[in-house]
Design a protein around this motif. Structure first.
Motif, PDB file in Angstrom:
ATOM      1  N   ARG A  32      -8.121  -3.648 -12.134  1.00  0.00           N
ATOM      2  CA  ARG A  32      -7.743  -3.824 -13.542  1.00  0.00           C
ATOM      3  C   ARG A  32      -7.832  -2.495 -14.287  1.00  0.00           C
ATOM      4  O   ARG A  32      -7.060  -2.233 -15.212  1.00  0.00           O
ATOM      5  N   ALA A  33      -8.748  -1.651 -13.875  1.00  0.00           N
ATOM      6  CA  ALA A  33      -8.842  -0.312 -14.447  1.00  0.00           C
ATOM      7  C   ALA A  33      -7.820   0.632 -13.838  1.00  0.00           C
ATOM      8  O   ALA A  33      -7.435   1.628 -14.465  1.00  0.00           O
ATOM      9  N   ALA A  34      -7.364   0.332 -12.618  1.00  0.00           N
ATOM     10  CA  ALA A  34      -6.498   1.267 -11.885  1.00  0.00           C
ATOM     11  C   ALA A  34      -5.051   1.234 -12.331  1.00  0.00           C
ATOM     12  O   ALA A  34      -4.395   2.286 -12.382  1.00  0.00           O
ATOM     13  N   TYR A  35      -4.503   0.058 -12.623  1.00  0.00           N
ATOM     14  CA  TYR A  35      -3.071  -0.004 -12.926  1.00  0.00           C
ATOM     15  C   TYR A  35      -2.671   0.834 -14.140  1.00  0.00           C
ATOM     16  O   TYR A  35      -1.643   1.529 -14.106  1.00  0.00           O
ATOM     17  N   PRO A  36      -3.446   0.862 -15.226  1.00  0.00           N
ATOM     18  CA  PRO A  36      -3.080   1.769 -16.325  1.00  0.00           C
ATOM     19  C   PRO A  36      -3.099   3.238 -15.914  1.00  0.00           C
ATOM     20  O   PRO A  36      -2.278   4.032 -16.388  1.00  0.00           O
ATOM     21  N   ARG A  37      -4.022   3.623 -15.025  1.00  0.00           N
ATOM     22  CA  ARG A  37      -4.031   5.012 -14.547  1.00  0.00           C
ATOM     23  C   ARG A  37      -2.767   5.306 -13.742  1.00  0.00           C
ATOM     24  O   ARG A  37      -2.177   6.380 -13.867  1.00  0.00           O
ATOM     25  N   MET A  38      -2.384   4.364 -12.899  1.00  0.00           N
ATOM     26  CA  MET A  38      -1.148   4.547 -12.137  1.00  0.00           C
ATOM     27  C   MET A  38       0.038   4.751 -13.076  1.00  0.00           C
ATOM     28  O   MET A  38       0.878   5.630 -12.852  1.00  0.00           O
ATOM     29  N   GLU A  39       0.084   3.950 -14.123  1.00  0.00           N
ATOM     30  CA  GLU A  39       1.206   4.064 -15.061  1.00  0.00           C
ATOM     31  C   GLU A  39       1.218   5.429 -15.738  1.00  0.00           C
ATOM     32  O   GLU A  39       2.280   6.034 -15.938  1.00  0.00           O
ATOM     33  N   ARG A  40       0.042   5.957 -16.078  1.00  0.00           N
ATOM     34  CA  ARG A  40      -0.008   7.288 -16.683  1.00  0.00           C
ATOM     35  C   ARG A  40       0.473   8.357 -15.708  1.00  0.00           C
ATOM     36  O   ARG A  40       1.167   9.306 -16.098  1.00  0.00           O
ATOM     37  N   LYS A  41       0.090   8.233 -14.442  1.00  0.00           N
ATOM     38  CA  LYS A  41       0.525   9.225 -13.448  1.00  0.00           C
ATOM     39  C   LYS A  41       2.036   9.163 -13.246  1.00  0.00           C
ATOM     40  O   LYS A  41       2.689  10.203 -13.070  1.00  0.00           O
ATOM     41  N   VAL A  42       2.608   7.971 -13.253  1.00  0.00           N
ATOM     42  CA  VAL A  42       4.054   7.835 -13.099  1.00  0.00           C
ATOM     43  C   VAL A  42       4.766   8.429 -14.314  1.00  0.00           C
ATOM     44  O   VAL A  42       5.776   9.131 -14.172  1.00  0.00           O
ATOM     45  N   ALA A  43       4.243   8.175 -15.517  1.00  0.00           N
ATOM     46  CA  ALA A  43       4.847   8.739 -16.724  1.00  0.00           C
ATOM     47  C   ALA A  43       4.827  10.264 -16.670  1.00  0.00           C
ATOM     48  O   ALA A  43       5.812  10.925 -17.046  1.00  0.00           O
ATOM     49  N   ALA A  44       3.722  10.833 -16.186  1.00  0.00           N
ATOM     50  CA  ALA A  44       3.641  12.291 -16.067  1.00  0.00           C
ATOM     51  C   ALA A  44       4.644  12.804 -15.039  1.00  0.00           C
ATOM     52  O   ALA A  44       5.248  13.875 -15.231  1.00  0.00           O
ATOM     53  N   HIS A  45       4.827  12.061 -13.966  1.00  0.00           N
ATOM     54  CA  HIS A  45       5.812  12.471 -12.949  1.00  0.00           C
ATOM     55  C   HIS A  45       7.221  12.472 -13.535  1.00  0.00           C
ATOM     56  O   HIS A  45       7.977  13.440 -13.343  1.00  0.00           O
ATOM     57  N   THR A  54     -13.118 -10.906  -2.220  1.00  0.00           N
ATOM     58  CA  THR A  54     -12.228  -9.927  -2.868  1.00  0.00           C
ATOM     59  C   THR A  54     -10.849 -10.524  -3.097  1.00  0.00           C
ATOM     60  O   THR A  54     -10.185 -10.191  -4.082  1.00  0.00           O
ATOM     61  N   GLY A  55     -10.379 -11.383  -2.198  1.00  0.00           N
ATOM     62  CA  GLY A  55      -9.224 -12.227  -2.469  1.00  0.00           C
ATOM     63  C   GLY A  55      -7.934 -11.515  -2.819  1.00  0.00           C
ATOM     64  O   GLY A  55      -7.238 -11.944  -3.740  1.00  0.00           O
ATOM     65  N   TRP A  56      -7.615 -10.412  -2.114  1.00  0.00           N
ATOM     66  CA  TRP A  56      -6.399  -9.647  -2.427  1.00  0.00           C
ATOM     67  C   TRP A  56      -6.369  -9.289  -3.908  1.00  0.00           C
ATOM     68  O   TRP A  56      -5.411  -9.584  -4.631  1.00  0.00           O
ATOM     69  N   ALA A  57      -7.410  -8.623  -4.354  1.00  0.00           N
ATOM     70  CA  ALA A  57      -7.571  -8.325  -5.782  1.00  0.00           C
ATOM     71  C   ALA A  57      -6.417  -7.500  -6.336  1.00  0.00           C
ATOM     72  O   ALA A  57      -5.933  -7.758  -7.449  1.00  0.00           O
ATOM     73  N   ALA A  58      -5.955  -6.491  -5.596  1.00  0.00           N
ATOM     74  CA  ALA A  58      -4.875  -5.646  -6.102  1.00  0.00           C
ATOM     75  C   ALA A  58      -3.616  -6.452  -6.354  1.00  0.00           C
ATOM     76  O   ALA A  58      -2.899  -6.229  -7.339  1.00  0.00           O
ATOM     77  N   GLU A  59      -3.318  -7.403  -5.477  1.00  0.00           N
ATOM     78  CA  GLU A  59      -2.144  -8.255  -5.647  1.00  0.00           C
ATOM     79  C   GLU A  59      -2.319  -9.193  -6.833  1.00  0.00           C
ATOM     80  O   GLU A  59      -1.406  -9.378  -7.653  1.00  0.00           O
ATOM     81  N   ARG A  60      -3.501  -9.801  -6.972  1.00  0.00           N
ATOM     82  CA  ARG A  60      -3.751 -10.722  -8.082  1.00  0.00           C
ATOM     83  C   ARG A  60      -3.672 -10.015  -9.427  1.00  0.00           C
ATOM     84  O   ARG A  60      -3.058 -10.500 -10.378  1.00  0.00           O
ATOM     85  N   ILE A  70      -3.712  -2.240  -1.715  1.00  0.00           N
ATOM     86  CA  ILE A  70      -3.333  -2.922  -0.487  1.00  0.00           C
ATOM     87  C   ILE A  70      -2.950  -4.365  -0.846  1.00  0.00           C
ATOM     88  O   ILE A  70      -3.659  -5.038  -1.606  1.00  0.00           O
ATOM     89  N   HIS A  71      -1.827  -4.815  -0.279  1.00  0.00           N
ATOM     90  CA  HIS A  71      -1.275  -6.131  -0.600  1.00  0.00           C
ATOM     91  C   HIS A  71      -1.002  -6.913   0.676  1.00  0.00           C
ATOM     92  O   HIS A  71      -0.860  -6.318   1.764  1.00  0.00           O
ATOM     93  N   PRO A  72      -0.893  -8.243   0.585  1.00  0.00           N
ATOM     94  CA  PRO A  72      -0.579  -9.031   1.789  1.00  0.00           C
ATOM     95  C   PRO A  72       0.699  -8.586   2.480  1.00  0.00           C
ATOM     96  O   PRO A  72       0.790  -8.605   3.713  1.00  0.00           O
ATOM     97  N   TRP A  73       1.686  -8.147   1.684  1.00  0.00           N
ATOM     98  CA  TRP A  73       2.961  -7.768   2.297  1.00  0.00           C
ATOM     99  C   TRP A  73       2.854  -6.493   3.148  1.00  0.00           C
ATOM    100  O   TRP A  73       3.718  -6.239   3.980  1.00  0.00           O
ATOM    101  N   HIS A  74       1.806  -5.697   2.974  1.00  0.00           N
ATOM    102  CA  HIS A  74       1.613  -4.557   3.867  1.00  0.00           C
ATOM    103  C   HIS A  74       1.526  -5.022   5.326  1.00  0.00           C
ATOM    104  O   HIS A  74       1.930  -4.309   6.251  1.00  0.00           O
ATOM    105  N   PHE A  75       0.992  -6.229   5.529  1.00  0.00           N
ATOM    106  CA  PHE A  75       0.812  -6.758   6.876  1.00  0.00           C
ATOM    107  C   PHE A  75       2.067  -7.471   7.382  1.00  0.00           C
ATOM    108  O   PHE A  75       2.049  -8.066   8.465  1.00  0.00           O
ATOM    109  N   GLU A  76       3.136  -7.381   6.608  1.00  0.00           N
ATOM    110  CA  GLU A  76       4.444  -7.867   7.029  1.00  0.00           C
ATOM    111  C   GLU A  76       5.426  -6.711   7.211  1.00  0.00           C
ATOM    112  O   GLU A  76       6.272  -6.740   8.103  1.00  0.00           O
TER     113      GLU A  76
END
Length: 432
Positions: A181-194, A298-304, A331-337
């Motif tokens: 939950r803390a990571a996704y806003p950081r990702m968005e900032r890095k993409v905006a900078a890119h 942990t329940g696939w937290a990044a995906e949830r 990491i997401h369930p689809w990585h294993f597909e």
């Protein structure tokens, strides 16, 4: 033991046997590998030891040639041990080929539950007396290696002379869901900078994602390249030169063919190389498990948690006009597909995601009473490790000194190794 030379160094291979489960030392044993490195002109000297714990989880220690990066600075005063943490490198490696030796998915998941920081630190304590004669050593922990070092301070500070952490101060309490939950806003900032640096990539990324949404695309090595897999190339944005490498990858995406525009073989090969977990499957298997503490799965937290940030939905983005957002260290369930190196391990990953009763990793009372000199580099707006979480932890460890800098991204130890290590040693010794 085998010793040999590289420019300016003498290297010695070590192999150790340790319990799979340190709570049952008489049970199954596994093998660890570590490489000792000493400056050639000090090979016969009595030197204090420094053990390096690599980031990850799931990566073996870096294979240096000579005195590269931070190693040259360390060799001025230390004998260095480059440990392949259990499951990585030459230390009882974990992958789709070896895990079936354990049995089925349930047995594999039970086995992998012993590949977190708690077991890694017990490994360190098991081998330390064999090398140092019982003397404490200095730990240098990069990223996940810093998580291990923090656990080390919690359970065995008597084995530590000094602790140096780069980009790896974990939250002591946050769940996997809190971390992402803390990571996704950081990702968005890095993409905006890119995109601010390379505005031409806005349209190019949309074009690639749209093509992938309309055409099933499989790389020459069998990797299924979906829009979501393409988005995960954004993991590069956490490194100092990642924005540039991502740009150069995107600019080479399309070629003209008799059937019309197509993704080039060069692009597909480079994308597969960046996305494949063949060399480090443990990263995908236990990545969320490193945050597990207590009875919560942990329940696939990044995906949830991704669902709470709809701007990261590639197909929704393509239906509108906004920029495509890349993702980072998730990491997401689809990585294993999509990844052929992970497909046979999908059920094992599901069992790990559902696992509860994870041991608590950090002893807050012991950290609050810490007496070991500790210094940590905290990278401002680190894409992979939340800065606020790191600083909260820094305040919870008695005597820890921080160096907060925006000069480097998460890979500061690689990009500026001698200077980073020199700064942390000076902080730990009270010289600055």
């Amino acid at each position: 033991m085998t010793s040999y030379r590289q420019p300016g160094t003498v290297l010695t291979d070590h192999r150790f046997t340790v319990p799979l489960d340190h709570a049952h030392p008489g049970g199954e044993q596994i093998e660890l590998y570590a490489r000792e490195v000493v400056a050639a002109d000090r090979a016969g000297s009595e030197l204090p030891w420094l053990i390096y714990l690599e980031g990850g989880p799931g990566f073996g220690a870096r294979r240096f040639v000579g005195q590269q990066a931070w190693l040259g600075r360390a060799l001025k005063e230390f004998r260095v041990l480059l440990l392949d943490q259990r499951g990585t490198g030459l230390s009882s490696p974990v992958n789709r080929q070896t895990l079936p030796l354990r049995g089925g998915p349930r047995e594999q998941a039970d086995y992998l539950a012993h590949f977190r920081a708690d077991s890694i630190v017990r490994d360190c304590e098991a081998i330390r007396p064999q090398l140092t004669g019982g003397a404490p050593w200095t730990v240098l922990g990069q990223s996940f290696g810093g998580f291990c070092a923090t656990h080390y301070l919690s359970i065995a500070p008597e084995g530590l002379r000094t602790v140096l952490i780069t980009g790896g101060l974990p939250s002591l309490h946050a769940s996997a869901a809190d971390v992402y939950r803390a990571a996704y806003p950081r990702m968005e900032r890095k993409v905006a900078a890119h995109y601010a640096r390379y505005p031409q990539d806005v349209e190019r990324a949309r074009e690639i994602a749209a093509h992938l949404a309309d055409h099933e695309t499989v790389t020459p090595g069998g990797h299924l390249l979906t829009p979501e897999a393409f988005q995960s190339l954004g993991i590069a944005l956490g490194g100092g030169d990642g924005t540039h490498s991502l740009h150069y990858l995107l600019e080479n995406a399309f070629v003209r063919t008799p059937q019309g525009p197509a993704l080039s073989d060069a692009f597909l090969e480079a994308a597969q190389s960046a996305l494949s977990f063949a060399g480090h499957p443990l990263f995908a298997l236990v990545h969320e498990s490193i945050y597990g503490q207590g009875k919560e799965a942990t329940g696939w937290a990044a995906e949830r948690i991704r669902a709470e940030f709809p701007r990261f939905d590639a197909r929704r983005t393509l239906a509108g006009s906004g920029p495509l957002l890349f993702t980072g260290e998730t990491i997401h369930p689809w990585h294993f597909e999509t990844d052929p190196a992970l497909r046979p391990l999908r059920e094992t990953a599901e069992l790990l995601a559902a696992r509860t009763n994870w041991p608590v990793l950090y002893d807050t009372a012991r950290l609050a009473a810490n007496e070991v000199p500790v210094a940590a580099a905290v990278y401002h707006d680190d894409m992979y490790v939340d800065t606020a979480h790191s600083l909260e932890t820094a305040r919870s460890i008695r005597g820890l000194r921080t160096w907060v800098t925006d000069e480097f991204e998460h890979d500061g130890l690689r990009a500026g190794g001698p200077r980073v290590l020199d700064r942390l040693l000076a902080l730990a010794r009270g010289e600055v």
